[in-house]
Design a protein around this motif. Structure first.
Motif, PDB file in Angstrom:
ATOM      1  N   LEU A 137       0.833  -1.203   0.000  1.00  0.00           N
ATOM      2  CA  LEU A 137       0.000   0.000   0.000  1.00  0.00           C
ATOM      3  C   LEU A 137       0.866   1.251   0.000  1.00  0.00           C
ATOM      4  CD1 LEU A 137      -2.761  -1.027   2.580  1.00  0.00           C
ATOM      5  CD2 LEU A 137      -2.991  -0.852   0.096  1.00  0.00           C
ATOM      6  N   LEU A 138       1.893   1.276   0.826  1.00  0.00           N
ATOM      7  CA  LEU A 138       2.765   2.448   0.885  1.00  0.00           C
ATOM      8  C   LEU A 138       3.473   2.670  -0.442  1.00  0.00           C
ATOM      9  CD1 LEU A 138       4.274   1.980   4.470  1.00  0.00           C
ATOM     10  CD2 LEU A 138       2.566   3.655   3.737  1.00  0.00           C
ATOM     11  N   LEU A 139       3.952   1.593  -1.064  1.00  0.00           N
ATOM     12  CA  LEU A 139       4.610   1.730  -2.361  1.00  0.00           C
ATOM     13  C   LEU A 139       3.640   2.264  -3.404  1.00  0.00           C
ATOM     14  CD1 LEU A 139       7.049   1.276  -4.214  1.00  0.00           C
ATOM     15  CD2 LEU A 139       6.232  -1.064  -4.580  1.00  0.00           C
ATOM     16  N   THR A 140       2.436   1.727  -3.435  1.00  0.00           N
ATOM     17  CA  THR A 140       1.429   2.190  -4.396  1.00  0.00           C
ATOM     18  C   THR A 140       1.093   3.649  -4.175  1.00  0.00           C
ATOM     19  OG1 THR A 140       0.467  -0.030  -4.503  1.00  0.00           O
ATOM     20  CG2 THR A 140      -0.919   1.803  -5.233  1.00  0.00           C
ATOM     21  N   TRP A 141       0.899   4.028  -2.914  1.00  0.00           N
ATOM     22  CA  TRP A 141       0.513   5.404  -2.608  1.00  0.00           C
ATOM     23  C   TRP A 141       1.639   6.391  -2.890  1.00  0.00           C
ATOM     24  CZ3 TRP A 141      -1.813   3.896   2.824  1.00  0.00           C
ATOM     25  CH2 TRP A 141      -2.985   3.154   2.614  1.00  0.00           C
ATOM     26  N   SER A 142       2.876   5.917  -2.960  1.00  0.00           N
ATOM     27  CA  SER A 142       3.982   6.805  -3.324  1.00  0.00           C
ATOM     28  C   SER A 142       4.100   6.964  -4.839  1.00  0.00           C
ATOM     29  CB  SER A 142       5.296   6.276  -2.747  1.00  0.00           C
ATOM     30  OG  SER A 142       5.716   5.088  -3.415  1.00  0.00           O
ATOM     31  N   LEU A 143       3.802   5.897  -5.570  1.00  0.00           N
ATOM     32  CA  LEU A 143       3.993   5.934  -7.023  1.00  0.00           C
ATOM     33  C   LEU A 143       2.920   6.761  -7.728  1.00  0.00           C
ATOM     34  CD1 LEU A 143       5.099   2.244  -7.734  1.00  0.00           C
ATOM     35  CD2 LEU A 143       6.518   4.300  -7.688  1.00  0.00           C
ATOM     36  N   ILE A 144       1.707   6.784  -7.195  1.00  0.00           N
ATOM     37  CA  ILE A 144       0.625   7.521  -7.864  1.00  0.00           C
ATOM     38  C   ILE A 144       0.928   9.015  -7.963  1.00  0.00           C
ATOM     39  CG2 ILE A 144      -1.802   8.218  -7.654  1.00  0.00           C
ATOM     40  CD1 ILE A 144      -2.379   5.371  -6.661  1.00  0.00           C
ATOM     41  N   LEU A 146       3.853  10.426  -7.817  1.00  0.00           N
ATOM     42  CA  LEU A 146       5.045  10.571  -8.665  1.00  0.00           C
ATOM     43  C   LEU A 146       4.658  10.550 -10.143  1.00  0.00           C
ATOM     44  CD1 LEU A 146       7.636   8.314  -6.797  1.00  0.00           C
ATOM     45  CD2 LEU A 146       7.715  10.803  -7.047  1.00  0.00           C
ATOM     46  N   ILE A 147       3.768   9.643 -10.505  1.00  0.00           N
ATOM     47  CA  ILE A 147       3.320   9.552 -11.892  1.00  0.00           C
ATOM     48  C   ILE A 147       2.660  10.854 -12.324  1.00  0.00           C
ATOM     49  CG2 ILE A 147       1.620   8.450 -13.412  1.00  0.00           C
ATOM     50  CD1 ILE A 147       2.134   5.838 -11.852  1.00  0.00           C
ATOM     51  N   MET A 148       1.721  11.345 -11.528  1.00  0.00           N
ATOM     52  CA  MET A 148       0.941  12.510 -11.935  1.00  0.00           C
ATOM     53  C   MET A 148       1.767  13.796 -11.909  1.00  0.00           C
ATOM     54  SD  MET A 148      -1.720  10.993 -12.785  1.00  0.00           S
ATOM     55  CE  MET A 148      -2.483  12.511 -13.368  1.00  0.00           C
ATOM     56  N   ILE A 149       2.635  13.954 -10.922  1.00  0.00           N
ATOM     57  CA  ILE A 149       3.467  15.157 -10.857  1.00  0.00           C
ATOM     58  C   ILE A 149       4.448  15.184 -12.019  1.00  0.00           C
ATOM     59  CG2 ILE A 149       5.267  16.319  -9.511  1.00  0.00           C
ATOM     60  CD1 ILE A 149       3.807  15.407  -6.985  1.00  0.00           C
ATOM     61  N   ASP A 150       4.984  14.033 -12.385  1.00  0.00           N
ATOM     62  CA  ASP A 150       5.912  13.997 -13.517  1.00  0.00           C
ATOM     63  C   ASP A 150       5.185  14.306 -14.827  1.00  0.00           C
ATOM     64  OD1 ASP A 150       8.511  13.799 -14.406  1.00  0.00           O
ATOM     65  OD2 ASP A 150       8.394  11.668 -14.842  1.00  0.00           O
ATOM     66  N   ILE A 151       3.964  13.837 -14.966  1.00  0.00           N
ATOM     67  CA  ILE A 151       3.182  14.155 -16.160  1.00  0.00           C
ATOM     68  C   ILE A 151       2.915  15.655 -16.241  1.00  0.00           C
ATOM     69  CG2 ILE A 151       0.896  13.922 -17.211  1.00  0.00           C
ATOM     70  CD1 ILE A 151       0.875  11.017 -16.270  1.00  0.00           C
ATOM     71  N   LEU A 236      10.171  -3.123 -19.526  1.00  0.00           N
ATOM     72  CA  LEU A 236       8.746  -2.793 -19.583  1.00  0.00           C
ATOM     73  C   LEU A 236       8.536  -1.298 -19.757  1.00  0.00           C
ATOM     74  CD1 LEU A 236       7.311  -5.084 -16.759  1.00  0.00           C
ATOM     75  CD2 LEU A 236       6.741  -5.218 -19.188  1.00  0.00           C
ATOM     76  N   SER A 237       9.271  -0.487 -18.999  1.00  0.00           N
ATOM     77  CA  SER A 237       9.095   0.964 -19.094  1.00  0.00           C
ATOM     78  C   SER A 237       9.518   1.488 -20.454  1.00  0.00           C
ATOM     79  CB  SER A 237       9.895   1.662 -17.991  1.00  0.00           C
ATOM     80  OG  SER A 237      11.275   1.370 -18.092  1.00  0.00           O
ATOM     81  N   PRO A 264       6.644   8.231 -15.276  1.00  0.00           N
ATOM     82  CA  PRO A 264       5.418   7.434 -15.205  1.00  0.00           C
ATOM     83  C   PRO A 264       5.587   6.018 -15.727  1.00  0.00           C
ATOM     84  CG  PRO A 264       4.922   9.639 -15.981  1.00  0.00           C
ATOM     85  CD  PRO A 264       6.419   9.537 -15.921  1.00  0.00           C
ATOM     86  N   TYR A 265       6.367   5.852 -16.781  1.00  0.00           N
ATOM     87  CA  TYR A 265       6.578   4.507 -17.321  1.00  0.00           C
ATOM     88  C   TYR A 265       7.387   3.650 -16.352  1.00  0.00           C
ATOM     89  CZ  TYR A 265       5.372   7.336 -21.376  1.00  0.00           C
ATOM     90  OH  TYR A 265       4.764   8.220 -22.228  1.00  0.00           O
ATOM     91  N   LEU A 266       8.397   4.263 -15.719  1.00  0.00           N
ATOM     92  CA  LEU A 266       9.174   3.541 -14.716  1.00  0.00           C
ATOM     93  C   LEU A 266       8.288   3.111 -13.546  1.00  0.00           C
ATOM     94  CD1 LEU A 266      12.542   5.526 -14.363  1.00  0.00           C
ATOM     95  CD2 LEU A 266      12.267   3.176 -15.142  1.00  0.00           C
ATOM     96  N   ALA A 267       7.444   4.036 -13.094  1.00  0.00           N
ATOM     97  CA  ALA A 267       6.598   3.743 -11.941  1.00  0.00           C
ATOM     98  C   ALA A 267       5.598   2.638 -12.257  1.00  0.00           C
ATOM     99  CB  ALA A 267       5.866   5.014 -11.500  1.00  0.00           C
ATOM    100  N   ILE A 268       4.961   2.718 -13.413  1.00  0.00           N
ATOM    101  CA  ILE A 268       3.992   1.685 -13.796  1.00  0.00           C
ATOM    102  C   ILE A 268       4.689   0.341 -13.966  1.00  0.00           C
ATOM    103  CG2 ILE A 268       2.414   0.946 -15.621  1.00  0.00           C
ATOM    104  CD1 ILE A 268       1.812   3.948 -16.087  1.00  0.00           C
TER     105      ILE A 268
END
Length: 291
Positions: A137-144, A146-151, A236-237, A264-268
């Motif tokens: 959960l913590l990893l997921t909540w950190s990546l979301i 990061l994805i949106m701010i980078d976009i 994958l990224s 975002p690609y790295l995070a996904i």
């Protein structure tokens, strides 16, 4: 019967509860995505002003952080009340419009809340009532964010990547997802691999192909996943990034000189590898005849 026993014996209730928690966290992540880049910019401006005029005292400014000021409509200043801030449901009840002025609310907010809820529920389903779920959960909540701010801003804030890099190492100190040695090598290899690509590209072309935030993000993922899964993350990224980039150029006529964020690609890819990395690596080795 304790709460632990009840949750362990009722997995559907546990998954639902975690998904609801995820929706609430998603609401907070919307605040992080919007405010953290502004907070960073204001800090940079204060630092620049202090360097230019060290003898001039800084002017006191109204608090602006993740807690203050209270959320308001950007169009009319209407303060968002508690009943207007229920994840997903408030958007539906308000029909996607501000209760004060009727301005349209971005669909992004309920989408992020829903995605966070779904990913949180999936983590609970995958790992059950365990420390692995808490870490996931913590990893997921950190990546979301990061994805949106980078976009939005082509930024990967150190205030997210670095603490979660250390958290990944700390969790793997107890062997939660991999052993500590593998995690430490993963963090080092994650950073140095993209750092090497960055300098190789810059020496050949004179241009910067990516930012230092990408190095730190891959180091963070290496600390959680271990070095063995880094090739899967990078592959994958790269595949997803290349497909989306080519598609944007072909369909929208995107200017090739406009940078496309790689974070975002790295995070996904990191999230995919977190759950299915070993399966994907094993399938690849069997397909290539190496396994």
């Amino acid at each position: 019967m304790t709460v632990f026993d009840y949750l362990q014996g009722n997995p559907a209730f546990f998954i639902t509860a975690v998904a609801i928690l995820g929706a609430a966290v998603g609401s907070f992540l919307n605040v992080v995505i919007h405010r953290l880049p502004i907070m960073m910019e204001r800090q940079w401006r204060r630092q620049c002003a202090e360097l230019e005029n060290p003898d001039v005292p800084a002017q006191a400014a109204e608090p602006f952080n993740l807690a203050k000021p209270d959320s308001r409509c950007p169009h009319c200043g209407h303060e968002i009340r508690a009943r207007e801030n229920i994840p997903i449901l408030s958007y539906l009840f308000l029909k996607g419009r501000c209760a004060g002025c009727g301005a349209r609310i971005s669909l992004r907010y309920p989408v992020i809340e829903a995605v966070t809820a779904l990913l949180s529920g999936f983590a609970a389903w995958r790992f059950g009532l365990s420390w692995e779920t808490a870490g996931a959960l913590l990893l997921t909540w950190s990546l979301i964010p990061l994805i949106m701010i980078d976009i939005d801003h082509q930024l990967l804030p150190d205030s997210i990547t670095l603490p979660f890099l250390w958290l990944g190492l700390g969790l793997n100190l107890f062997g939660l997802y991999t052993d500590l040695e593998t995690a430490v090598i993963g963090a080092i290899a994650g950073y140095l691999s993209l750092w090497s690509v960055y300098w190789g590209f810059k020496l050949l072309t004179g241009k910067e192909g990516m930012g230092y935030g990408d190095f730190k993000l891959l180091a963070m993922l290496g600390a959680w996943l271990g070095w063995q899964l880094l090739p899967a993350v990078i592959l994958l990224s790269s595949l997803v990034g290349a497909a989306i980039g080519i598609g944007m150029i072909a369909l929208r006529g995107r200017d090739r000189s406009i940078p496309i964020p790689f974070g975002p690609y790295l995070a996904i890819a990191g999230l995919v590898a977190f759950y299915w990395g070993e399966d994907l690596t094993g399938a690849y080795l069997r397909f290539s005849g190496l396994g």
